[in-house]
Scaffold this motif. Structure first.
Motif, PDB file in Angstrom:
ATOM      1  N   ARG A 126       0.832  -1.209   0.000  1.00  0.00           N
ATOM      2  CA  ARG A 126       0.000   0.000   0.000  1.00  0.00           C
ATOM      3  C   ARG A 126       0.867   1.260   0.000  1.00  0.00           C
ATOM      4  N   GLU A 127       1.895   1.298   0.843  1.00  0.00           N
ATOM      5  CA  GLU A 127       2.790   2.460   0.905  1.00  0.00           C
ATOM      6  C   GLU A 127       3.497   2.687  -0.426  1.00  0.00           C
ATOM      7  N   ALA A 128       3.995   1.604  -1.018  1.00  0.00           N
ATOM      8  CA  ALA A 128       4.710   1.723  -2.296  1.00  0.00           C
ATOM      9  C   ALA A 128       3.770   2.213  -3.400  1.00  0.00           C
ATOM     10  N   LEU A 129       2.543   1.723  -3.405  1.00  0.00           N
ATOM     11  CA  LEU A 129       1.578   2.176  -4.408  1.00  0.00           C
ATOM     12  C   LEU A 129       1.224   3.646  -4.195  1.00  0.00           C
ATOM     13  N   ASP A 130       1.049   4.044  -2.940  1.00  0.00           N
ATOM     14  CA  ASP A 130       0.731   5.446  -2.663  1.00  0.00           C
ATOM     15  C   ASP A 130       1.864   6.369  -3.111  1.00  0.00           C
ATOM     16  N   GLN A 131       3.109   5.947  -2.886  1.00  0.00           N
ATOM     17  CA  GLN A 131       4.255   6.744  -3.343  1.00  0.00           C
ATOM     18  C   GLN A 131       4.289   6.807  -4.873  1.00  0.00           C
ATOM     19  N   ALA A 132       4.061   5.677  -5.522  1.00  0.00           N
ATOM     20  CA  ALA A 132       4.109   5.623  -6.984  1.00  0.00           C
ATOM     21  C   ALA A 132       2.975   6.416  -7.614  1.00  0.00           C
ATOM     22  N   ALA A 133       1.843   6.517  -6.926  1.00  0.00           N
ATOM     23  CA  ALA A 133       0.693   7.249  -7.478  1.00  0.00           C
ATOM     24  C   ALA A 133       1.008   8.728  -7.684  1.00  0.00           C
ATOM     25  N   ARG A 134       2.033   9.227  -7.004  1.00  0.00           N
ATOM     26  CA  ARG A 134       2.424  10.634  -7.160  1.00  0.00           C
ATOM     27  C   ARG A 134       3.207  10.878  -8.456  1.00  0.00           C
ATOM     28  N   ASP A 135       3.648   9.803  -9.103  1.00  0.00           N
ATOM     29  CA  ASP A 135       4.387   9.906 -10.365  1.00  0.00           C
ATOM     30  C   ASP A 135       3.367   9.817 -11.501  1.00  0.00           C
ATOM     31  N   PRO A 136       3.241  10.872 -12.325  1.00  0.00           N
ATOM     32  CA  PRO A 136       2.223  10.875 -13.386  1.00  0.00           C
ATOM     33  C   PRO A 136       2.333   9.692 -14.354  1.00  0.00           C
ATOM     34  N   GLU A 137       3.548   9.212 -14.565  1.00  0.00           N
ATOM     35  CA  GLU A 137       3.729   8.075 -15.473  1.00  0.00           C
ATOM     36  C   GLU A 137       3.222   6.777 -14.857  1.00  0.00           C
ATOM     37  N   LEU A 138       3.307   6.663 -13.543  1.00  0.00           N
ATOM     38  CA  LEU A 138       2.920   5.427 -12.863  1.00  0.00           C
ATOM     39  C   LEU A 138       1.487   5.448 -12.335  1.00  0.00           C
ATOM     40  N   ALA A 139       0.911   6.634 -12.186  1.00  0.00           N
ATOM     41  CA  ALA A 139      -0.425   6.766 -11.592  1.00  0.00           C
ATOM     42  C   ALA A 139      -1.489   5.884 -12.269  1.00  0.00           C
ATOM     43  N   PRO A 140      -1.547   5.819 -13.606  1.00  0.00           N
ATOM     44  CA  PRO A 140      -2.571   4.955 -14.215  1.00  0.00           C
ATOM     45  C   PRO A 140      -2.372   3.467 -13.869  1.00  0.00           C
ATOM     46  N   LEU A 141      -1.118   3.054 -13.744  1.00  0.00           N
ATOM     47  CA  LEU A 141      -0.843   1.658 -13.369  1.00  0.00           C
ATOM     48  C   LEU A 141      -1.254   1.398 -11.926  1.00  0.00           C
ATOM     49  N   VAL A 142      -1.011   2.359 -11.063  1.00  0.00           N
ATOM     50  CA  VAL A 142      -1.414   2.225  -9.657  1.00  0.00           C
ATOM     51  C   VAL A 142      -2.931   2.082  -9.578  1.00  0.00           C
ATOM     52  N   THR A 143      -3.636   2.888 -10.341  1.00  0.00           N
ATOM     53  CA  THR A 143      -5.101   2.803 -10.371  1.00  0.00           C
ATOM     54  C   THR A 143      -5.540   1.413 -10.830  1.00  0.00           C
ATOM     55  N   ALA A 144      -4.878   0.893 -11.846  1.00  0.00           N
ATOM     56  CA  ALA A 144      -5.222  -0.440 -12.347  1.00  0.00           C
ATOM     57  C   ALA A 144      -4.957  -1.512 -11.296  1.00  0.00           C
ATOM     58  N   VAL A 145      -3.823  -1.426 -10.614  1.00  0.00           N
ATOM     59  CA  VAL A 145      -3.490  -2.408  -9.581  1.00  0.00           C
ATOM     60  C   VAL A 145      -4.500  -2.343  -8.445  1.00  0.00           C
ATOM     61  N   LYS A 146      -4.827  -1.148  -8.012  1.00  0.00           N
ATOM     62  CA  LYS A 146      -5.786  -0.999  -6.919  1.00  0.00           C
ATOM     63  C   LYS A 146      -7.167  -1.518  -7.315  1.00  0.00           C
ATOM     64  N   SER A 147      -7.536  -1.370  -8.584  1.00  0.00           N
ATOM     65  CA  SER A 147      -8.845  -1.865  -9.019  1.00  0.00           C
ATOM     66  C   SER A 147      -8.898  -3.394  -8.993  1.00  0.00           C
ATOM     67  N   LEU A 148      -7.744  -4.036  -9.122  1.00  0.00           N
ATOM     68  CA  LEU A 148      -7.714  -5.506  -9.078  1.00  0.00           C
ATOM     69  C   LEU A 148      -8.100  -6.030  -7.702  1.00  0.00           C
ATOM     70  N   SER A 149      -7.808  -5.269  -6.665  1.00  0.00           N
ATOM     71  CA  SER A 149      -8.113  -5.740  -5.318  1.00  0.00           C
ATOM     72  C   SER A 149      -9.605  -5.708  -5.028  1.00  0.00           C
ATOM     73  N   THR A 150     -10.368  -4.958  -5.805  1.00  0.00           N
ATOM     74  CA  THR A 150     -11.808  -4.897  -5.594  1.00  0.00           C
ATOM     75  C   THR A 150     -12.593  -5.637  -6.669  1.00  0.00           C
TER      76      THR A 150
END
Length: 162
Positions: A126-150
């Protein structure tokens, strides 16, 4: 401009971003698991995979299946199993129906360590994803990963339909 100076585009850029996200998450989780539980990411993954086995038909994984699940070669997986067995976290025994087969099970100590390490693993991811979400290049991937958990999980396919 040489080929070395070319900026990746399209799929290559997406793959680079995915690889970067994976590496950042893995490094963050590695540090947390090592510090809190003296476990590597691979050791945690192996314990986690083997803890989901059961004693019914097709309940135990073959070493090749375990290797695929933890993304290691069979020889590296065997060495990893041996290290965790030496620590008392895993136990190996002969398959009762096929003396050529060897099963690997998580011991009580291994299950206890896994249960203790799970919250650390979850928090670190969770911490690593939250940090990565601040990077515009990685933010869409973070969103995709988080959507997998739901996302709803597909129903398991019965063994006779595989």
């Amino acid at each position: 401009m040489s080929a070395m100076d070319a900026v990746p585009t399209g799929l290559a850029q997406g793959w680079c971003a995915l690889s970067l996200l994976h590496n950042r998450i893995e490094a963050h989780v590695e540090r947390a698991l090592q510090a809190g539980h003296d476990l590597s990411v691979r050791e945690y993954s192996l314990l986690n995979v083997l803890s989901r086995q059961h004693s019914g038909d097709d309940g135990h994984l073959r070493m090749s299946q375990v290797a695929d699940a933890v993304v290691l070669s069979q020889s590296a997986t065997t060495r990893l199993v041996s290290r965790l067995e030496d620590r008392g976290l895993l136990a190996r025994y002969l398959c009762p129906t096929d003396r050529r087969g060897i099963y690997t099970d998580v011991t009580e100590a291994g299950l206890a360590l896994l249960a203790e390490a799970r919250p650390t693993n979850e928090a670190a991811v969770r911490e690593a994803l939250d940090q990565a979400a601040r990077d515009p290049e990685l933010a869409p991937l973070v969103t995709a990963v988080k959507s997998l958990s739901t996302a709803p999980r597909p129903a398991p396919v019965p063994a006779d339909h595989r």
